[in-house]
Design an enzyme around this catalytic site. Structure first.
Site, PDB file in Angstrom:
ATOM      1  N   THR A  96       0.860  -1.175   0.000  1.00 27.23           N
ATOM      2  CA  THR A  96       0.000   0.000   0.000  1.00 27.23           C
ATOM      3  C   THR A  96       0.897   1.226   0.000  1.00 27.23           C
ATOM      4  O   THR A  96       1.554   1.535   0.989  1.00 27.23           O
ATOM      5  CB  THR A  96      -0.924   0.021   1.221  1.00 27.23           C
ATOM      6  N   LYS A 171      -7.536   1.340  -2.848  1.00 28.59           N
ATOM      7  CA  LYS A 171      -6.997   0.810  -1.593  1.00 28.59           C
ATOM      8  C   LYS A 171      -6.910   1.900  -0.528  1.00 28.59           C
ATOM      9  O   LYS A 171      -7.214   1.662   0.650  1.00 28.59           O
ATOM     10  CB  LYS A 171      -5.614   0.201  -1.833  1.00 28.59           C
ATOM     11  N   LYS A 240      -0.175   5.627   8.319  1.00 32.97           N
ATOM     12  CA  LYS A 240       0.468   5.869   7.029  1.00 32.97           C
ATOM     13  C   LYS A 240      -0.539   5.843   5.887  1.00 32.97           C
ATOM     14  O   LYS A 240      -0.570   6.733   5.033  1.00 32.97           O
ATOM     15  CB  LYS A 240       1.565   4.823   6.820  1.00 32.97           C
TER      16      LYS A 240
END
Length: 294
Positions: A96, A171, A240
């Site tokens: 990711t 995502k 994050k």
């Protein structure tokens, strides 16, 4: 059989690499810590000393690392996989990363003759080990078809969202929604606890109510029980991902993403207090009684 280089053997990557072994692929592996590869080596994986070495003669290179910085290092660093990957190698980024990074990597690796597939995943570590992840692909349609034999061992569902970067967009949306739900759940349960509600009844009501998304249903049980064994996703990783999502939102939306920013702030506190702990432990940060005023 085809040769796979797998880079990054964390909670998700370990199970994914194992799937390629199960499918009969020749698998070379690299991870910062060799200890995480020992059982894979015992099953037939070939240990290498760098991403550069892992990529030699590979038909596909799959990466599952923490963030943009780690991704750039394993692909384009001094010992990066792109140094030795042959022309036509399929470069599958399952990490990711940020939207800008995914598109930049696509340009960089395509320029070096590699076929870049933007392919983050959803699912828990047990799904990774069982080959039942959902793959969120961003790629040219023809490139995705060429990559499909290397994707099917790790995913039961492949969703093609568009060109490189599109898989990462979805995502980030997915993980931002998770951040908002989990942070909101922690605060809601904290209110219930401090108000003295019957938490068994609260939990039953949440599970049966309209707010019971899969994230809420799973984490509400763990938060009420304060059972965070078997951590699957850390506060630092969620922070994050949410921060990457906010950066993307700020580049696309006219108004500031207020709810998303609040989630990032909540996870910044969790990251500061317990970066490598399960994100559900956020309940422990917020469920504190208010100090009486003097």
């Amino acid at each position: 059989m085809p040769r796979i280089a797998f880079i990054g053997l964390g909670r998700m990557g370990h199970g994914m690499a194992g799937r390629y072994l199960d499918a009969g692929f020749t698998v070379t592996v690299w991870n910062r810590s060799k200890a995480k590869a020992e059982d894979l080596i015992a099953r037939g994986a070939l240990w290498t000393t760098s991403p550069e070495d892992a990529a030699i003669d590979a038909d596909a290179v799959v990466t599952m690392v923490a963030d943009d910085e780690a991704s750039r290092a394993v692909w384009l660093g001094p010992t990066g996989a792109a140094k030795t990957a042959k022309a036509g190698t399929i470069a599958i980024e399952c990490s990711t990363v940020s939207y800008d990074h995914a598109r930049e990597m696509g340009r960089e690796l395509n320029a070096r003759g590699l076929i870049y597939i933007d392919c983050p995943v959803t699912g828990l570590p047990d799904a990774a080990a069982a080959g039942k992840l959902t793959l969120l692909a961003g790629a040219d349609a023809a490139d995705l078809e060429r990559a499909r034999p290397f994707l099917e061992p790790i995913g039961s569902t492949i969703r093609h969202f568009g060109p490189v970067g599109a898989g990462t967009v979805y995502k980030l949306i997915n993980n931002l929604l998770g951040a908002i739900q989990i942070a909101g759940l922690a605060e809601g349960l904290a209110i219930a606890e401090q108000a003295g509600l019957d938490m068994k009844l609260v939990l039953e009501s949440i599970q049966a109510g309209v707010a019971a998304s899969p994230q809420v249903a799973r984490h509400s049980k763990r938060m009420v029980a304060r059972d965070f064994s078997g951590a699957t996703f850390t506060a630092a990783l969620r922070h994050k991902d949410a921060a990457y999502a906010v950066r993307l939102a700020e580049s696309l939306l006219a108004d500031k993403p207020l709810v998303a920013r609040a989630a990032v702030e909540a996870y910044a506190q969790a990251k500061a207090a317990m970066p490598d702990e399960d994100e559900g432990r956020m309940i422990e940060l917020v469920s504190q009684p208010k100090k009486p005023s003097l």
